[in-house]
Design a protein around this motif. Structure first.
Motif, PDB file in Angstrom:
ATOM      1  N   PHE A  61       0.819  -1.206   0.000  1.00  0.00           N
ATOM      2  CA  PHE A  61       0.000   0.000   0.000  1.00  0.00           C
ATOM      3  C   PHE A  61       0.857   1.262   0.000  1.00  0.00           C
ATOM      4  CE2 PHE A  61      -3.696  -2.658   1.211  1.00  0.00           C
ATOM      5  CZ  PHE A  61      -4.607  -2.144   0.299  1.00  0.00           C
ATOM      6  N   PHE A 119      -6.259  -4.870   5.695  1.00  0.00           N
ATOM      7  CA  PHE A 119      -5.793  -5.146   4.332  1.00  0.00           C
ATOM      8  C   PHE A 119      -4.260  -5.179   4.364  1.00  0.00           C
ATOM      9  CE2 PHE A 119      -9.512  -2.534   2.266  1.00  0.00           C
ATOM     10  CZ  PHE A 119     -10.422  -3.357   2.913  1.00  0.00           C
ATOM     11  N   LYS A 128      -2.127  -6.372   1.748  1.00  0.00           N
ATOM     12  CA  LYS A 128      -1.547  -6.003   0.452  1.00  0.00           C
ATOM     13  C   LYS A 128      -2.637  -5.494  -0.457  1.00  0.00           C
ATOM     14  CE  LYS A 128       2.675  -8.528  -0.292  1.00  0.00           C
ATOM     15  NZ  LYS A 128       3.455  -7.360  -0.638  1.00  0.00           N
ATOM     16  N   PRO A 129      -2.304  -4.583  -1.361  1.00  0.00           N
ATOM     17  CA  PRO A 129      -3.346  -4.156  -2.300  1.00  0.00           C
ATOM     18  C   PRO A 129      -3.721  -5.302  -3.240  1.00  0.00           C
ATOM     19  CG  PRO A 129      -1.238  -3.102  -2.807  1.00  0.00           C
ATOM     20  CD  PRO A 129      -1.030  -3.881  -1.551  1.00  0.00           C
ATOM     21  N   THR A 130      -4.973  -5.362  -3.634  1.00  0.00           N
ATOM     22  CA  THR A 130      -5.400  -6.355  -4.619  1.00  0.00           C
ATOM     23  C   THR A 130      -4.950  -5.837  -5.998  1.00  0.00           C
ATOM     24  OG1 THR A 130      -7.512  -5.267  -4.981  1.00  0.00           O
ATOM     25  CG2 THR A 130      -7.438  -6.927  -3.234  1.00  0.00           C
ATOM     26  N   GLN A 175      -6.478  -2.621  -7.051  1.00  0.00           N
ATOM     27  CA  GLN A 175      -6.024  -1.492  -6.229  1.00  0.00           C
ATOM     28  C   GLN A 175      -4.631  -1.041  -6.673  1.00  0.00           C
ATOM     29  OE1 GLN A 175      -6.596  -3.246  -2.350  1.00  0.00           O
ATOM     30  NE2 GLN A 175      -8.800  -2.909  -2.414  1.00  0.00           N
ATOM     31  N   GLN A 187     -15.165  -7.335 -10.676  1.00  0.00           N
ATOM     32  CA  GLN A 187     -16.389  -7.750 -10.001  1.00  0.00           C
ATOM     33  C   GLN A 187     -16.258  -7.603  -8.497  1.00  0.00           C
ATOM     34  OE1 GLN A 187     -17.274 -11.666 -11.406  1.00  0.00           O
ATOM     35  NE2 GLN A 187     -17.677 -10.875 -13.440  1.00  0.00           N
ATOM     36  N   THR A 188     -17.379  -7.821  -7.850  1.00  0.00           N
ATOM     37  CA  THR A 188     -17.383  -7.827  -6.387  1.00  0.00           C
ATOM     38  C   THR A 188     -16.369  -8.849  -5.897  1.00  0.00           C
ATOM     39  OG1 THR A 188     -19.721  -7.547  -6.605  1.00  0.00           O
ATOM     40  CG2 THR A 188     -18.926  -8.048  -4.412  1.00  0.00           C
ATOM     41  N   GLY A 189     -15.643  -8.485  -4.872  1.00  0.00           N
ATOM     42  CA  GLY A 189     -14.680  -9.435  -4.336  1.00  0.00           C
ATOM     43  C   GLY A 189     -13.269  -9.152  -4.788  1.00  0.00           C
ATOM     44  N   THR A 190     -13.117  -8.235  -5.738  1.00  0.00           N
ATOM     45  CA  THR A 190     -11.776  -7.930  -6.236  1.00  0.00           C
ATOM     46  C   THR A 190     -11.145  -6.766  -5.462  1.00  0.00           C
ATOM     47  OG1 THR A 190     -12.794  -6.466  -7.850  1.00  0.00           O
ATOM     48  CG2 THR A 190     -12.204  -8.666  -8.619  1.00  0.00           C
ATOM     49  N   GLY A 191     -11.923  -6.147  -4.578  1.00  0.00           N
ATOM     50  CA  GLY A 191     -11.423  -4.984  -3.835  1.00  0.00           C
ATOM     51  C   GLY A 191     -11.593  -3.695  -4.627  1.00  0.00           C
ATOM     52  N   LYS A 192     -12.517  -3.706  -5.599  1.00  0.00           N
ATOM     53  CA  LYS A 192     -12.661  -2.527  -6.474  1.00  0.00           C
ATOM     54  C   LYS A 192     -13.211  -1.321  -5.723  1.00  0.00           C
ATOM     55  CE  LYS A 192     -17.186  -3.799  -7.767  1.00  0.00           C
ATOM     56  NZ  LYS A 192     -18.384  -3.160  -7.693  1.00  0.00           N
ATOM     57  N   THR A 193     -14.019  -1.542  -4.681  1.00  0.00           N
ATOM     58  CA  THR A 193     -14.601  -0.395  -3.976  1.00  0.00           C
ATOM     59  C   THR A 193     -13.488   0.442  -3.347  1.00  0.00           C
ATOM     60  OG1 THR A 193     -16.380  -1.921  -3.452  1.00  0.00           O
ATOM     61  CG2 THR A 193     -16.469   0.238  -2.401  1.00  0.00           C
ATOM     62  N   GLU A 246     -18.000   1.288   3.623  1.00  0.00           N
ATOM     63  CA  GLU A 246     -16.562   1.132   3.373  1.00  0.00           C
ATOM     64  C   GLU A 246     -15.886   2.504   3.316  1.00  0.00           C
ATOM     65  OE1 GLU A 246     -15.553  -2.154   1.184  1.00  0.00           O
ATOM     66  OE2 GLU A 246     -13.454  -1.614   0.891  1.00  0.00           O
ATOM     67  N   ASP A 282     -21.349  -7.576  -1.101  1.00  0.00           N
ATOM     68  CA  ASP A 282     -20.176  -8.286  -0.607  1.00  0.00           C
ATOM     69  C   ASP A 282     -20.546  -8.900   0.739  1.00  0.00           C
ATOM     70  OD1 ASP A 282     -17.498  -9.026   0.010  1.00  0.00           O
ATOM     71  OD2 ASP A 282     -17.354  -7.207   1.215  1.00  0.00           O
ATOM     72  N   LYS A 331     -19.553 -11.736   3.634  1.00  0.00           N
ATOM     73  CA  LYS A 331     -18.454 -12.607   4.064  1.00  0.00           C
ATOM     74  C   LYS A 331     -18.979 -13.959   4.532  1.00  0.00           C
ATOM     75  CE  LYS A 331     -15.118  -9.100   5.135  1.00  0.00           C
ATOM     76  NZ  LYS A 331     -15.873  -7.910   4.755  1.00  0.00           N
TER      77      LYS A 331
HETATM   78  P1  AMP Z   1     -15.210  -5.327  -3.217  1.00  0.00           P
HETATM   79  O1  AMP Z   1     -14.677  -6.067  -4.384  1.00  0.00           O
HETATM   80  O2  AMP Z   1     -14.899  -3.888  -3.258  1.00  0.00           O
HETATM   81  O3  AMP Z   1     -16.689  -5.590  -3.029  1.00  0.00           O
HETATM   82  O4  AMP Z   1     -14.460  -5.856  -1.899  1.00  0.00           O
HETATM   83  C1  AMP Z   1     -14.610  -7.140  -1.409  1.00  0.00           C
HETATM   84  C2  AMP Z   1     -14.096  -7.264   0.015  1.00  0.00           C
HETATM   85  O5  AMP Z   1     -12.685  -7.264   0.048  1.00  0.00           O
HETATM   86  C3  AMP Z   1     -14.562  -6.172   0.957  1.00  0.00           C
HETATM   87  O6  AMP Z   1     -15.025  -6.804   2.147  1.00  0.00           O
HETATM   88  C4  AMP Z   1     -13.312  -5.384   1.254  1.00  0.00           C
HETATM   89  O7  AMP Z   1     -13.348  -4.830   2.549  1.00  0.00           O
HETATM   90  C5  AMP Z   1     -12.233  -6.432   1.105  1.00  0.00           C
HETATM   91  N1  AMP Z   1     -10.930  -5.881   0.634  1.00  0.00           N
HETATM   92  C6  AMP Z   1     -10.743  -4.838  -0.199  1.00  0.00           C
HETATM   93  N2  AMP Z   1      -9.425  -4.642  -0.408  1.00  0.00           N
HETATM   94  C7  AMP Z   1      -8.770  -5.577   0.297  1.00  0.00           C
HETATM   95  C8  AMP Z   1      -7.379  -5.892   0.494  1.00  0.00           C
HETATM   96  N3  AMP Z   1      -6.424  -5.197  -0.101  1.00  0.00           N
HETATM   97  N4  AMP Z   1      -7.075  -6.931   1.297  1.00  0.00           N
HETATM   98  C9  AMP Z   1      -8.057  -7.645   1.908  1.00  0.00           C
HETATM   99  N5  AMP Z   1      -9.381  -7.405   1.767  1.00  0.00           N
HETATM  100  C10 AMP Z   1      -9.727  -6.382   0.975  1.00  0.00           C
END
Ligand code: AMP
Length: 560
Positions: A5, A23, A25-27, A30, A48-54, A90, A306, A308
C-alpha cells in the motif's frame, strides 16, 4: 508486480485506515487503479465484487477531497440501495482518520433525514440514481462543486434502464474533472457510455477467473425441473452449510423457494425487488450476521453485495449469461476459505450449462443426488457426533443414575440406549421425498467430465405421459403416512396457493389443530395434502368454497 500500500502514493491517514481494516496487500485492481486515479486520469475498470474494487476507487477519491469546505466534491452512483449503503460503510471506514463527511442518498428512506444531512455540509455523496434525481428535482442538492464522479456496477445500471437518469445527472455536474466507470462486465452499452463520457481513460481489466475460483468446488446435479426442490433438500442434508446464497431467475421464485425452505425448517429468507427497503435491509443484515442460513435471491437483488463467509452458492436456476454464473459463484470461496458452488440443472437448462462450462473453462463435477440411504447414514453420523460431544461436555450423573435403576430392573444397556436414541430422534424431520428420475439427457447435451464423483443415471423413460399416469406418479410421490388420508385441492402454484393457504383452508373454520395435517405437495394446478383420518369427514363437509385464494374458492376432494 508485487506492490505494497505504501508504494501507491497514499497519505498516512489512509495507510493507517487500510491497516486498521486488515488489508495487508493491495489487490490487483487497487495496485493498478489507485496510482492512476491519484494522478487525475479517468479510469474504465472491469472488476467484479470481491476484487477490492470499492477501495480501489474510494481511497484515491477520498484522498483528493479537501475536508471541511462544506460542499459535495465527490459523487458515487450505485444501482441499488444495498450497494450504496455498502459503499458508504466502506468509505466511512476508509475515511475514519480524516474529517471527511460522507452522506448516503437512496430511495426508501425519509427525504427529511437525507436533506438535513446534506444541509449540514458533506464532502462525498454515495447515491442511487432514482433518489438523486428526486433531490435534484426538489433543488435540495448542490452538485456544482463535484469534481470526482464514480459510476459503480455500470452494466447493472444500464440493464436496469438508468441510462437517461445517468445522462441527466451528468448535466448537473458542470465541474467534474475526473471520472471512473466500474463494471463487472463490458457489454457494448457500457463501452458506448465510456466512449461518450470518459476522457482517455486508463483501462483496467481484472479477470475474475484469475481470482478465487480455484478455491471453489463446483458441482452440478441433473434433475427434473419439478424435482428440484426435493433434490435441493437432499443435497442440503449432506452439506455443512454455514451460509448459502441461492440464486433463482425471478422474484416470485425467490419468494416461493424461501417460503418452501422455511417450511422445511431452514432459516431462509428471500431477497428481491418486490420487498420494500426495510425488508431488504433486514434480510441482508440477518444474512450478514448469520442469523439466517440461506438467502434466496435474484441476480439483480444480489448484485455487487459483498457478504463474508458464504460457504455455498446454489444455482437453483441456471443463469442465461455465463458471466452471471462466474459472478454468482465468486461470492463463495473468499479470503482463503474453500467454497462450494452447486448447480441444479433441468433438461431445458442442460445446453445452457454446457455453454457456461465451455465459456468459463471451469471444471464442474457431476454428482448424483444423494439417496435416502446416504441421507440416513449422514444423519446417523451427525447424531453420533452430537452424542459423543454430549458425553464429553455434559455432566451425565442424573442420567447414569436412571440407567442404573433401569438396569436393576433387567433392562439391557443396549436396549435402553436404542430406545433413548429413538426418543431423541422423534422430532427429526421426515426424509425428503424420493427423487424422481432425472430427465433424459442425450450424449450431445452432456458428457461426463474427468474426476466426476458419480455418474448420474440416465434413464430413458418416455416423457409427455398422459395426465392420468402423471397424477398417479404424483400420488405415489406423495406417500401417505399411517392414519392419514390424501385429499386433493383444486388450486396449485399457478393460482398462487401457498402452504399457509392449505393449512388455513383445512383448519380455519373448523378450529382444528395444524397437527391434523400431514404432507403437502403443491403442484402447478392442484395440491395434494394429507389429513388425519379422524378429521377427514369434517374437513370434506366443510369444503364449500368459502375459503378463497386470490379470489378463487378452494375445494377439497378425496383422491381415489
Ligand atoms: P469489493 O470487491 O470492493 O466488493 O471488496 C470485497 C471485500 O474485500 C470487501 O469486504 C473489502 O473490505 C475487502 N478488501 C478490499 N481490499 C482488500 C485488500 N487489499 N485486502 C483484503 N481485503 C480487501
Amino acid at each position: 508486480m508485487d506492490l505494497n500500500f505504501n508504494d501507491l502514493g497514499l497519505d498516512e491517514q489512509y495507510l493507517q485506515a487500510v491497516d486498521r481494516l486488515g488489508f495487508q496487500k493491495p489487490t490487483p485492481i487497487q495496485s493498478m487503479a489507485i496510482p492512476v486515479l491519484l494522478e487525475g486520469r479517468d479510469v474504465l475498470g472491469q472488476a467484479q465484487t470481491g476484487t477490492g474494487k470499492t477501495a480501489a476507487f474510494l481511497l484515491p477519491i477520498l484522498q483528493n477531497i479537501q475536508p471541511g469546505i462544506g460542499c459535495i466534491q465527490a459523487l458515487v452512483l450505485a444501482p441499488t440501495r444495498e450497494l450504496a449503503i455498502q459503499i458508504a460503510q466502506e468509505a466511512k471506514k476508509i475515511a475514519q482518520f480524516t474529517a471527511i463527511r460522507i452522506a448516503t442518498v437512496y430511495g426508501g428512506q425519509s427525504y427529511d433525514i437525507q436533506i438535513r444531512e446534506l444541509k449540514n455540509g458533506v464532502d462525498m455523496v454515495i447515491a442511487t440514481t432514482g433518489r438523486l434525481m428526486d433531490l435534484i428535482r426538489k433543488d435540495v442538492i448542490d452538485l456544482d462543486q463535484v469534481h470526482y464522479l464514480i459510476l459503480d456496477e455500470a452494466d447493472e445500471m444500464l440493464e436496469m434502464g438508468f441510462i437517461e437518469d445517468i445522462e441527466t445527472i451528468l448535466t448537473h455536474l458542470p465541474n467534474v474533472e475526473q471520472k471512473g466507470l466500474f463494471s463487472a462486465t463490458m457489454p457494448k452499452e457500457v463501452r458506448l457510455l465510456a466512449n461518450k463520457y470518459l476522457v482517455k481513460p486508463k483501462e483496467i481489466m481484472i479477470n475474475p477467473s484469475n481470482r478465487t475460483l480455484e478455491e471453489i468446488e463446483q458441482r452440478c446435479y441433473f434433475v427434473r425441473q419439478d424435482g428440484k426442490f426435493a433434490a435441493l433438500l437432499k443435497i442440503l442434508e449432506m452439506e455443512m452449510v454455514q451460509s448459502a446464497l441461492v440464486f433463482v431467475r425471478t422474484k416470485m421464485r425467490a419468494q416461493e423457494l424461501a417460503d418452501d425452505l422455511a417450511e422445511q425448517g431452514y432459516a431462509a429468507k428471500a431477497m428481491h425487488g418486490d420487498l420494500n427497503q426495510k425488508q431488504r435491509e433486514s434480510v441482508l443484515l440477518s444474512f450478514r450476521k448469520h442469523q439466517i442460513t440461506m438467502m434466496v435471491a435474484t441476480d439483480v437483488a444480489a448484485r455487487g453485495l459483498d457478504i463474508k463467509g458464504v460457504s455455498h452458492v446454489i444455482n437453483y436456476d441456471i443463469p442465461d449469461d455465463p458471466e452471471d454464473y462466474i459472478h454468482r459463484i465468486g461470492r463463495t470461496g473468499r479470503a482463503g476459505c474453500r467454497g462450494n458452488a452447486i448447480s441444479l440443472i433441468s433438461k431445458k437448462e442442460g445446453e445452457r450449462f454446457h455453454k457456461i462450462e465451455s465459456f468459463s473453462h471451469q471444471t464442474v463435477i457431476e454428482c448424483a443426488v444423494p439417496s435416502r440411504g446416504e441421507i440416513l447414514a449422514k444423519r446417523d453420523e451427525v447424531f453420533i457426533q452430537r452424542l459423543l460431544d454430549s458425553m464429553k461436555n455434559t455432566d451425565l450423573e442424573r442420567e447414569r443414575a436412571m440407567v442404573r435403576q433401569l438396569a436393576d430392573r433387567d433392562f439391557s444397556a443396549l436396549d435402553l440406549a436404542a430406545a433413548a436414541f429413538n426418543l431423541l430422534r422423534n422430532n427429526e424431520s421426515p426424509l425428503p421425498e424420493e427423487h424422481r428420475s432425472p430427465e433424459k439427457f442425450s450424449h450431445g447435451e452432456r458428457s461426463l467430465k474427468n474426476g466426476s464423483l458419480k455418474e448420474v443415471s440416465h434413464i430413458s423413460k418416455k416423457h409427455g405421459s398422459s395426465s392420468r399416469s402423471k397424477n398417479k406418479g404424483e400420488f405415489s410421490e406423495h406417500k401417505q403416512e399411517k392414519g392419514m388420508v390424501c385429499l386433493k385441492m383444486n388450486l396449485g402454484k399457478k393460482q398462487g396457493l401457498r402452504p399457509g393457504n392449505v393449512v388455513g383452508t383445512i383448519t380455519g373454520e373448523l378450529g382444528i389443530s395444524g397437527k391434523t395435517i400431514g404432507k403437502i405437495h403443491i403442484y402447478n394446478d392442484h395440491t395434494l395434502v394429507d389429513v388425519s383420518e379422524n378429521h377427514v369427514q369434517a374437513v370434506l363437509a366443510n369444503s364449500n368454497g368459502s375459503y378463497k385464494v386470490n379470489g378463487r374458492p378452494v375445494y377439497l376432494t378425496r383422491v381415489e
